[in-house]
Design a protein around this motif. Structure first.
Motif, short mmCIF file in Angstrom:
data_model
loop_
_atom_site.label_atom_id
_atom_site.label_comp_id
_atom_site.label_asym_id
_atom_site.label_seq_id
_atom_site.Cartn_x
_atom_site.Cartn_y
_atom_site.Cartn_z
N TYR A 163 9.92 44.07 -30.88
CA TYR A 163 9.89 42.83 -30.12
C TYR A 163 11.18 42.68 -29.33
O TYR A 163 11.17 42.34 -28.14
N GLY B 175 1.61 38.49 -23.08
CA GLY B 175 0.93 39.54 -23.83
C GLY B 175 -0.40 39.96 -23.24
O GLY B 175 -1.38 40.16 -23.95
N HIS C 34 0.74 44.62 -23.45
CA HIS C 34 0.35 43.93 -24.68
C HIS C 34 0.79 44.67 -25.93
O HIS C 34 0.55 44.20 -27.03
N TRP D 213 3.24 45.11 -27.76
CA TRP D 213 4.02 44.50 -28.84
C TRP D 213 3.21 43.50 -29.65
O TRP D 213 3.52 43.26 -30.81
N VAL D 214 2.16 42.93 -29.07
CA VAL D 214 1.49 41.79 -29.72
C VAL D 214 0.95 42.14 -31.12
O VAL D 214 1.34 41.50 -32.09
N TYR E 113 2.49 40.65 -34.59
CA TYR E 113 1.63 39.79 -35.41
C TYR E 113 1.53 40.34 -36.83
O TYR E 113 1.57 39.59 -37.79
N ALA F 171 2.14 32.28 -32.61
CA ALA F 171 0.78 32.30 -32.08
C ALA F 171 0.34 30.95 -31.55
O ALA F 171 -0.72 30.86 -30.94
N LYS G 291 2.93 29.93 -27.38
CA LYS G 291 1.98 30.25 -26.31
C LYS G 291 1.89 29.09 -25.31
O LYS G 291 1.76 29.33 -24.11
N SER H 110 -7.41 42.54 -20.12
CA SER H 110 -7.06 41.94 -21.40
C SER H 110 -8.31 41.57 -22.18
O SER H 110 -8.39 41.79 -23.40
N GLY I 231 -4.04 39.03 -33.48
CA GLY I 231 -3.19 39.47 -32.37
C GLY I 231 -4.04 39.92 -31.20
O GLY I 231 -3.84 39.50 -30.06
N TYR I 232 -5.04 40.80 -31.48
CA TYR I 232 -5.91 41.26 -30.40
C TYR I 232 -6.73 40.09 -29.85
O TYR I 232 -6.99 40.01 -28.64
N ILE J 225 -4.73 38.32 -27.35
CA ILE J 225 -4.72 38.99 -26.05
C ILE J 225 -5.95 38.58 -25.24
O ILE J 225 -5.87 38.22 -24.06
#
Lengths: 479, 211
Positions: free
Chosen positions: A160, A221, A226, A228-229, A233, A245, A249, A282, A301-302, A305
């Protein structure tokens, strides 16, 4: 020279309280565990009240040489950030008490992060925007790294840190080009300068724009920035993740709205295309790769995105309807995620981290109410009517179709449908799988449980009567 | 004309030393090249007539930060080459990607060259550089400067939180209250014992023979 220091009173109060908390923590006895929590609570409530007091509705007030702006967008997002922070505090206090981390420092860095967000959402100058962003990202990195005995957390913090430093470099490079072309860092002056250039000789501006977008998109992200996301997480503890999260945001989206819709609005022909490509990618990567995840944090996390991709669809419309849809979507997304993280935090006890999807198996038999709230969260994130998440997706899709992006809207619907699979799998594991022996429910205080129930109830309530929150999100954009 | 020549000279040195910072095999060399990069960029600033910034760059970065860094690098025995095996592995891909970005930028600039819309204002020679920077920092930019100080405080808190280990048994720290509260009775104990007579004295020499 007008400083107008009164407008920044909430931020000054926050800073003072951080210093007081650090001192109190250094001199207080170890066994007074609740002192930090109480002080943080007082700080957040005090900030919230001061924030209401300093604002005169319907006006945009400037302070510190036009670097600080307090308009409805700033005021609204600040109030919501305080509110959500109080909810987060209620959820994480038990978890932090159980876990072997430095408690005083956790709360102090948490407040630093909130200060960074407050600075970001009410900045009217590229320099202040950047400083606020760094304050936020450095505190988040610190929070991730605080769990220092875990190799995963250290690795996540390192990733990060390096990637966020790189993104900051790219962002600053872009800002320097924009400064070179317009000779100003004030967002409003940049708009005027671009207007007077009248579309000629704008190579330098476009150069800057590309780098600024790359930097911004990293912070949100979006694919292809993306990477790192999911790692962050997965590596951060649930308490830290709840901050990253949710409220972070909101600050990120307002940050993007400030840059794109105040400073660079006249270049919208150029950035709309970029945002569209990023959002389409994304949505695809987020929803498809999330299916393969077994760790619920990584899966979320995904999913984040994919949701950010959805929000970007609203941004690229460059219309009032699109923007209020974006704000509505963000508020609903944060309320929904907060309930989900609240349940996960209450299921983590004595150092056990509820992070695998299989950890949730049979939850409906152990604690049907928590399972019910988790069910609402997953259905809402998947966008199943009549829950809040459905209306959030609906307003964005409606705005897309109204602006003539019918193909994009169909694409978004198809990928949301694919995404529903991994949300529903969590529900299936909770309701139809055998009981997991590890699963224990932490003893939560009455206030925490009440807030969790209200939070879960809100998901249904907003779904049934979305008008009220929609009104709030359109008021956001009046200033 | 002369400033142009100087600019390209310093820029070339700067780019060379920056590349050497990441490719040098010896970490001490890398730090020294970083020092060179700082010095050349401060020379570039001198060409622009901003002597205060140029000097503070040398004083702060070269004088304080890099010397400290050099100590750290020399004190720690880190085998950078093994750490950077993956760096050399991924270098070809990185070079290709970097070249693609560079070529794209060059194409854009050839098609639509940048023309600077504003002429650079020349400095009046009677105004002090540091005076102007001070006025700007504490009047116009006081808000970001204060925020930067908050960031420093945050960095301090995080650095302490990441390194402080009170639970570690090896860490030694003093309890000042206990130290102040001592009196002679806790430090010196008088013990009564019989006088020893005829102590057996043995003197050994190097070879280990006893007399």
């Amino acid at each position: 020279m007008k400083f107008n220091i009164v407008l920044a009173l909430p931020e000054i109060f926050l800073t003072l309280m951080i210093v007081i908390m650090l001192l109190v923590d250094a001199f207080s006895c170890q066994h007074k565990k609740h002192l930090n929590t109480v002080l943080t609570f007082i700080t957040l409530v005090g900030g919230f009240i001061l924030q209401i007091l300093v604002f005169r509705p319907g006006t945009s007030a400037f302070a510190f040489n036009q670097m600080f702006i307090l308009d409805t967008l700033a005021e609204g997002s600040k109030l919501f950030i305080y509110l959500f922070s109080i909810v987060i505090l209620m959820y994480v206090k038990q978890y932090i008490n159980d876990k072997k981390v430095l408690k005083g420092e956790f709360y102090a860095i948490f407040l630093f992060a909130i200060l960074g967000m407050q600075v970001m959402v009410s900045a009217d100058n590229f320099l202040v925007l950047y400083v606020g962003l760094e304050l936020l990202s450095l505190s988040l990195i610190g929070l991730v790294a605080l769990n220092r005995d875990s190799t995963k957390a250290t690795e996540a913090a390192m990733k990060y840190f390096i990637l966020s430093a790189l993104a900051s470099g790219i962002l600053l490079y872009g800002i320097s080009f924009i400064y070179g072309a317009t000779a100003s860092l004030q967002l409003r002056d940049i708009t005027l300068a671009i207007y007077s250039m009248n579309g000629e000789n704008n190579t330098m501006l476009l150069f800057g724009l590309v780098f600024v977008i790359a930097g911004l998109v990293f912070k949100l992200g979006l694919v292809p920035f993306h990477m790192w996301v999911p790692d962050v997480y997965e590596g951060s503890s649930l308490a830290t993740l709840t901050i990253i999260a949710t409220i972070a945001k909101i600050a990120g989206i307002i940050f993007v709205i400030r840059i794109l819709f105040t400073a660079l609005i006249l270049l919208n022909k150029e950035w709309v295309v970029m945002l569209q490509i990023l959002a389409i990618l994304s949505l695809f990567i987020g929803n498809i790769v999330a299916i393969a995840q077994t760790n619920i944090k990584r899966m979320l996390g995904y999913s984040a995105i994919a949701h950010m991709g959805f929000v970007t669809f609203g941004l690229m419309l460059v219309s009032q309807a699109g923007l209020s849809a974006v704000v509505f979507y963000m508020l609903v997304y944060v309320i929904t995620s907060l309930a989900g993280f609240g349940v996960l935090l209450l299921l983590s006890k004595d150092g056990f981290e509820c992070e695998k999807i299989s950890d949730l198996s049979g939850l409906s038999k152990i604690h049907p109410v928590y399972a019910g709230i988790m069910l609402l969260v997953m259905f809402s994130l998947a966008g199943i009517p009549p829950l809040a998440g459905f209306y959030a997706k609906f307003v964005i899709l409606q705005a897309l179709v109204d602006s003539g992006y019918t193909t994009t809207a169909i694409y978004a619907v198809i990928l949301s449908l694919i995404g529903a699979f991994y949300y529903l799998r969590v529900v299936k594991v909770m309701y139809f799988d055998e009981k997991d022996a590890n699963l224990q429910v932490a003893q939560a205080t009455l206030s925490t449980r009440t807030i969790l129930f209200i939070n879960g109830g809100l998901i249904i309530l907003i779904g049934i009567a979305p008008k009220f929150l929609m009104l709030i999100s359109s008021i956001f954009l009046l200033g | 004309m002369l400033t142009n020549v100087l600019f390209y000279l310093f820029a070339a040195i700067l780019i060379f030393s920056a590349i050497r910072v990441i490719t040098a095999k010896n970490p001490v060399h890398a730090v020294l090249f970083l020092v060179l990069a700082f010095v050349t960029s401060s020379c570039l600033w001198l060409i622009l007539n901003v002597e205060f910034l140029a000097l503070s760059l040398i004083l702060i970065y070269v004088g304080a930060v890099m010397v400290l860094f050099l100590f750290v690098v020399m004190m720690l025995d880190i085998d950078v080459e093994t750490l950077r095996k993956s760096f050399w592995q991924h270098l070809p891909l990185a070079i290709v990607l970097g070249l693609v970005v560079l070529v794209e930028m060059v194409f854009v600039l050839i098609a639509k060259p940048i023309t600077l819309p504003h002429t650079v204002a020349s400095f009046p020679s009677d105004i002090s550089n540091s005076n102007q920077i001070g006025l700007l920092m504490y009047l116009n930019y006081s808000y970001p400067v204060e925020l930067a100080s908050v960031i420093l405080l945050l960095a301090l808190v995080v650095a302490v939180a990441l390194t402080l280990r009170q639970t570690n048994k090896n860490s030694k720290y003093q309890n000042i209250a206990k130290q102040v509260a001592v009196d002679s009775s806790t430090r010196v104990t008088l013990v009564k014992m019989a006088t020893e007579t005829n102590p057996e004295v043995t003197i050994s020499n190097k070879e280990g023979e006893t007399k």
